[in-house]
Design a protein around this motif. Structure first.
Motif, PDB file in Angstrom:
ATOM      1  N   PRO A  34       0.811  -1.215   0.000  1.00 23.04           N
ATOM      2  CA  PRO A  34       0.000   0.000   0.000  1.00 23.04           C
ATOM      3  C   PRO A  34       0.842   1.261   0.000  1.00 23.04           C
ATOM      4  CG  PRO A  34       0.133  -0.881   2.212  1.00 23.04           C
ATOM      5  CD  PRO A  34       0.843  -1.870   1.318  1.00 23.04           C
ATOM      6  N   PHE A  35       0.236   2.330  -0.477  1.00 21.93           N
ATOM      7  CA  PHE A  35       0.884   3.638  -0.427  1.00 21.93           C
ATOM      8  C   PHE A  35       0.933   4.148   1.013  1.00 21.93           C
ATOM      9  CE2 PHE A  35       0.959   8.276  -0.752  1.00 21.93           C
ATOM     10  CZ  PHE A  35       1.989   8.468  -1.662  1.00 21.93           C
ATOM     11  N   ALA A  36      -0.072   3.786   1.816  1.00 20.58           N
ATOM     12  CA  ALA A  36      -0.130   4.163   3.240  1.00 20.58           C
ATOM     13  C   ALA A  36      -1.087   3.213   3.939  1.00 20.58           C
ATOM     14  CB  ALA A  36      -0.594   5.611   3.409  1.00 20.58           C
ATOM     15  N   ILE A  37      -0.995   3.162   5.261  1.00 20.42           N
ATOM     16  CA  ILE A  37      -1.885   2.336   6.076  1.00 20.42           C
ATOM     17  C   ILE A  37      -2.564   3.241   7.100  1.00 20.42           C
ATOM     18  CG2 ILE A  37      -2.067   0.416   7.705  1.00 20.42           C
ATOM     19  CD1 ILE A  37       0.323  -0.860   6.353  1.00 20.42           C
ATOM     20  N   PHE A  38      -3.884   3.079   7.243  1.00 24.46           N
ATOM     21  CA  PHE A  38      -4.669   3.883   8.171  1.00 24.46           C
ATOM     22  C   PHE A  38      -5.187   3.017   9.311  1.00 24.46           C
ATOM     23  CE2 PHE A  38      -4.486   6.572   4.547  1.00 24.46           C
ATOM     24  CZ  PHE A  38      -4.672   7.875   5.001  1.00 24.46           C
ATOM     25  N   VAL A  39      -4.863   3.420  10.525  1.00 22.62           N
ATOM     26  CA  VAL A  39      -5.365   2.752  11.726  1.00 22.62           C
ATOM     27  C   VAL A  39      -6.495   3.614  12.282  1.00 22.62           C
ATOM     28  CG1 VAL A  39      -4.817   1.911  14.036  1.00 22.62           C
ATOM     29  CG2 VAL A  39      -3.083   1.808  12.211  1.00 22.62           C
ATOM     30  N   ASN A  40      -7.695   3.058  12.339  1.00 22.13           N
ATOM     31  CA  ASN A  40      -8.862   3.834  12.786  1.00 22.13           C
ATOM     32  C   ASN A  40      -9.067   3.647  14.285  1.00 22.13           C
ATOM     33  OD1 ASN A  40     -11.222   5.228  13.126  1.00 22.13           O
ATOM     34  ND2 ASN A  40     -12.367   4.136  11.557  1.00 22.13           N
TER      35      ASN A  40
ATOM     36  N   LYS B 159       3.720  -1.535  19.412  1.00 21.58           N
ATOM     37  CA  LYS B 159       4.447  -2.601  18.734  1.00 21.58           C
ATOM     38  C   LYS B 159       3.764  -2.933  17.402  1.00 21.58           C
ATOM     39  CE  LYS B 159       7.057  -6.364  18.226  1.00 21.58           C
ATOM     40  NZ  LYS B 159       8.507  -6.305  17.909  1.00 21.58           N
ATOM     41  N   GLY B 160       2.425  -3.043  17.434  1.00 17.84           N
ATOM     42  CA  GLY B 160       1.697  -3.341  16.208  1.00 17.84           C
ATOM     43  C   GLY B 160       1.842  -2.258  15.164  1.00 17.84           C
ATOM     44  N   ALA B 161       1.790  -0.982  15.596  1.00 19.07           N
ATOM     45  CA  ALA B 161       1.948   0.129  14.649  1.00 19.07           C
ATOM     46  C   ALA B 161       3.333   0.105  14.016  1.00 19.07           C
ATOM     47  CB  ALA B 161       1.703   1.457  15.356  1.00 19.07           C
ATOM     48  N   ASP B 162       4.345  -0.247  14.803  1.00 21.80           N
ATOM     49  CA  ASP B 162       5.706  -0.334  14.261  1.00 21.80           C
ATOM     50  C   ASP B 162       5.821  -1.466  13.243  1.00 21.80           C
ATOM     51  OD1 ASP B 162       8.624   0.419  14.397  1.00 21.80           O
ATOM     52  OD2 ASP B 162       8.759  -1.677  15.031  1.00 21.80           O
ATOM     53  N   VAL B 163       5.149  -2.594  13.514  1.00 21.03           N
ATOM     54  CA  VAL B 163       5.171  -3.709  12.563  1.00 21.03           C
ATOM     55  C   VAL B 163       4.557  -3.284  11.236  1.00 21.03           C
ATOM     56  CG1 VAL B 163       4.202  -5.994  12.081  1.00 21.03           C
ATOM     57  CG2 VAL B 163       5.202  -5.525  14.315  1.00 21.03           C
ATOM     58  N   LEU B 164       3.507  -2.482  11.280  1.00 22.05           N
ATOM     59  CA  LEU B 164       2.837  -2.057  10.050  1.00 22.05           C
ATOM     60  C   LEU B 164       3.757  -1.261   9.130  1.00 22.05           C
ATOM     61  CD1 LEU B 164      -0.702  -0.946  11.328  1.00 22.05           C
ATOM     62  CD2 LEU B 164       0.020  -3.168  10.449  1.00 22.05           C
ATOM     63  N   THR B 165       4.742  -0.575   9.693  1.00 24.48           N
ATOM     64  CA  THR B 165       5.649   0.219   8.863  1.00 24.48           C
ATOM     65  C   THR B 165       6.472  -0.660   7.926  1.00 24.48           C
ATOM     66  OG1 THR B 165       7.432   0.197  10.529  1.00 24.48           O
ATOM     67  CG2 THR B 165       5.824   1.988  10.653  1.00 24.48           C
ATOM     68  N   LYS B 166       6.586  -1.960   8.224  1.00 21.10           N
ATOM     69  CA  LYS B 166       7.328  -2.862   7.333  1.00 21.10           C
ATOM     70  C   LYS B 166       6.558  -3.176   6.066  1.00 21.10           C
ATOM     71  CE  LYS B 166      10.567  -3.570  10.515  1.00 21.10           C
ATOM     72  NZ  LYS B 166       9.946  -3.027  11.737  1.00 21.10           N
ATOM     73  N   LEU B 167       5.234  -2.931   6.088  1.00 19.32           N
ATOM     74  CA  LEU B 167       4.388  -3.324   4.965  1.00 19.32           C
ATOM     75  C   LEU B 167       4.234  -2.240   3.911  1.00 19.32           C
ATOM     76  CD1 LEU B 167       1.517  -5.062   6.985  1.00 19.32           C
ATOM     77  CD2 LEU B 167       3.411  -6.170   5.784  1.00 19.32           C
ATOM     78  N   THR B 168       4.715  -1.027   4.192  1.00 17.24           N
ATOM     79  CA  THR B 168       4.538   0.089   3.273  1.00 17.24           C
ATOM     80  C   THR B 168       5.780   0.968   3.265  1.00 17.24           C
ATOM     81  OG1 THR B 168       3.209   2.064   2.815  1.00 17.24           O
ATOM     82  CG2 THR B 168       3.425   1.423   5.111  1.00 17.24           C
ATOM     83  N   ASP B 169       6.000   1.632   2.138  1.00 10.95           N
ATOM     84  CA  ASP B 169       7.075   2.621   2.062  1.00 10.95           C
ATOM     85  C   ASP B 169       6.591   3.988   2.526  1.00 10.95           C
ATOM     86  OD1 ASP B 169       8.887   0.771   0.972  1.00 10.95           O
ATOM     87  OD2 ASP B 169       8.087   1.097  -1.043  1.00 10.95           O
ATOM     88  N   GLY B 170       5.278   4.114   2.700  1.00  8.70           N
ATOM     89  CA  GLY B 170       4.704   5.380   3.124  1.00  8.70           C
ATOM     90  C   GLY B 170       4.503   5.444   4.624  1.00  8.70           C
TER      91      GLY B 170
END
Length: 416
Positions: free
Chosen positions: A145-151, A174-185
């Motif tokens: 993805p271009f970005a990930i949104f946590v609601n 910890k979960g939010a940091d893991v999400l950064t591995k899935l996107t360059d944004g």
């Protein structure tokens, strides 16, 4: 940065937020329901009557075998049902016990690379927590993805994220940091006003939203921060799923617990209960409804609730309402009552959608199934929850959630 949303439906509830969480234990049954995953065709790895453990793979996506759906608890597979065209209808599990955390071995998982994170999320049941914009589907295994949104914006009568995350902030971060591995944004954590729910870094940004009920919709956050464009995909995920992702990588254990707001006219006051994903709603509300009541259970937000037996995968609210008394009408009156009315443009419809979409022209395009016009008007930025308000305000009686899903499915097939 703070965004005050003025378009949409203003909240009517004035009750003080509930801060105490009741732990009701395991429900009598739980299910993975196909309605939460449009078009999913399962390959079952279990059979009816099999004993399963919490986190065990129940089935995989036939089109993407890497994506697993797992059992939320230990139990017995009670029912496996297919829907039309061999899509998933429901996989029902009857819990038989609860494994204590003391008996579980803590084994942190590798989150150092994109490949390792994807392998864990897809194989351990957390990949279905993501939904794409456009189309509102589970991402393909190789999508980036271009970005990930946590609601984490509190909706009307929904649980307060600060209450739910009390004692779990570390797992959320910890979960939010893991999400950064899935996107360059960026990973956008969208929340209500208050203390930040996680640390702000160069990859994790915290933005606050307030105003109308549309401020709690991921579509509103995406429209303001990273609008959907041709060839650009973003993902959305709920804050309780981010906690589960952090817990999975920190301990190696699948966490299916979910804090849900229970409300409705049959309850004296709103409640917060801790249950598990896919729990039977009658079990969630059993201790809060008077004996002898014959309620209708709904899962979802006040504007996007649907009659259901089990808690929706992405829902954090359930309501119990009195069952309507059926009235016998003459045949011609019955026919008239189900005839769709005219779409009358009003000022409230013009202000209904928070994303910058022309409501009335979009409604007309959806009503006649004109997918090309709907695409030009911006329907790719929307999913069912975004247009639910139109069903309440429109005089035609049309269900724009269903109409939008038909158009999105057609556009997705054309794009494939």
């Amino acid at each position: 940065m703070h965004y005050q949303i003025r378009q949409g439906y203003w909240r009517s509830d004035t009750d003080a937020p509930v801060r105490a969480i009741d732990d009701i234990g395991l429900p009598g049954s739980t299910a993975v329901v196909g309605a939460d995953f449009p078009g999913l065709r399962p390959t079952f790895l279990v059979a009816q009557g099999d004993e399963v453990t919490a986190g065990q793979v129940l089935f995989t996506d036939r089109n993407h075998s890497q994506i697993a759906h797992v059992a939320p608890c230990a139990g017995t597979v009670a029912q496996l049902e297919y829907g039309p065209r061999r899509t998933l209808s429901a996989c029902v599990i009857k819990p038989v016990g609860k494994t204590t955390s003391a008996a579980q071995q803590v084994t942190p998982l590798d989150d150092s690379t994109d490949v390792s994170v994807r392998h864990v999320l897809q194989g351990r049941g957390m990949w279905p927590a993501f939904r794409t914009r456009p189309f509102g589907r589970t991402p393909a295994p190789d999508d980036r993805p271009f970005a990930i949104f946590v609601n984490a914006v509190q909706g009307a009568a929904a649980p307060d994220p600060h209450v739910v995350l009390d004692g779990r902030m570390e797992m959320f971060a910890k979960g939010a940091d893991v999400l950064t591995k899935l996107t360059d944004g960026l990973v956008h954590v969208c929340q209500s006003k208050g203390a930040p729910l996680c640390p702000v870094t160069n990859r994790v940004r915290v933005t606050t939203f307030g105003g109308t009920m549309a401020s709690a919709l991921a579509g509103t956050h995406i429209d303001r921060l990273c609008p959907v464009q041709s060839g650009r995909q973003v993902w959305t995920v709920g804050y309780q799923d981010v906690v589960a992702i952090g817990h999975l990588f920190a301990t190696g254990q699948y966490a299916a617990d979910r804090v849900v707001a229970v409300g409705g006219p049959l309850l004296e006051s709103p409640k917060l209960v801790r249950t598990i994903l896919g729990a039977r709603i009658a079990d969630i509300t059993a201790n809060h409804i008077a004996d002898g009541a014959n309620p209708v259970f709904r899962s979802g937000t006040p504007l996007n609730a649907h009659e259901a037996v089990f808690l929706g995968r992405f829902d954090m609210q359930v309501t119990a309402t009195p069952r309507p008394v059926s009235k016998v009408q003459a045949s011609w009156k019955s026919w008239l009552s189900f005839t769709q009315g005219a779409l009358i443009p009003t000022a409230s419809l013009d202000r209904a959608l928070a994303p910058r979409v022309l409501s009335v022209p979009l409604m007309r395009a959806l009503s006649v199934g004109d997918s090309d016009a709907a695409r030009r008007l911006g329907c790719l930025a929307l999913v069912e929850e975004d247009v639910a308000i139109l069903c309440r305000l429109c005089t035609s009686g049309a269900d724009y959630r269903v109409l939008l899903r038909h158009v999105l499915d057609e556009l997705m097939e054309d794009a494939a």
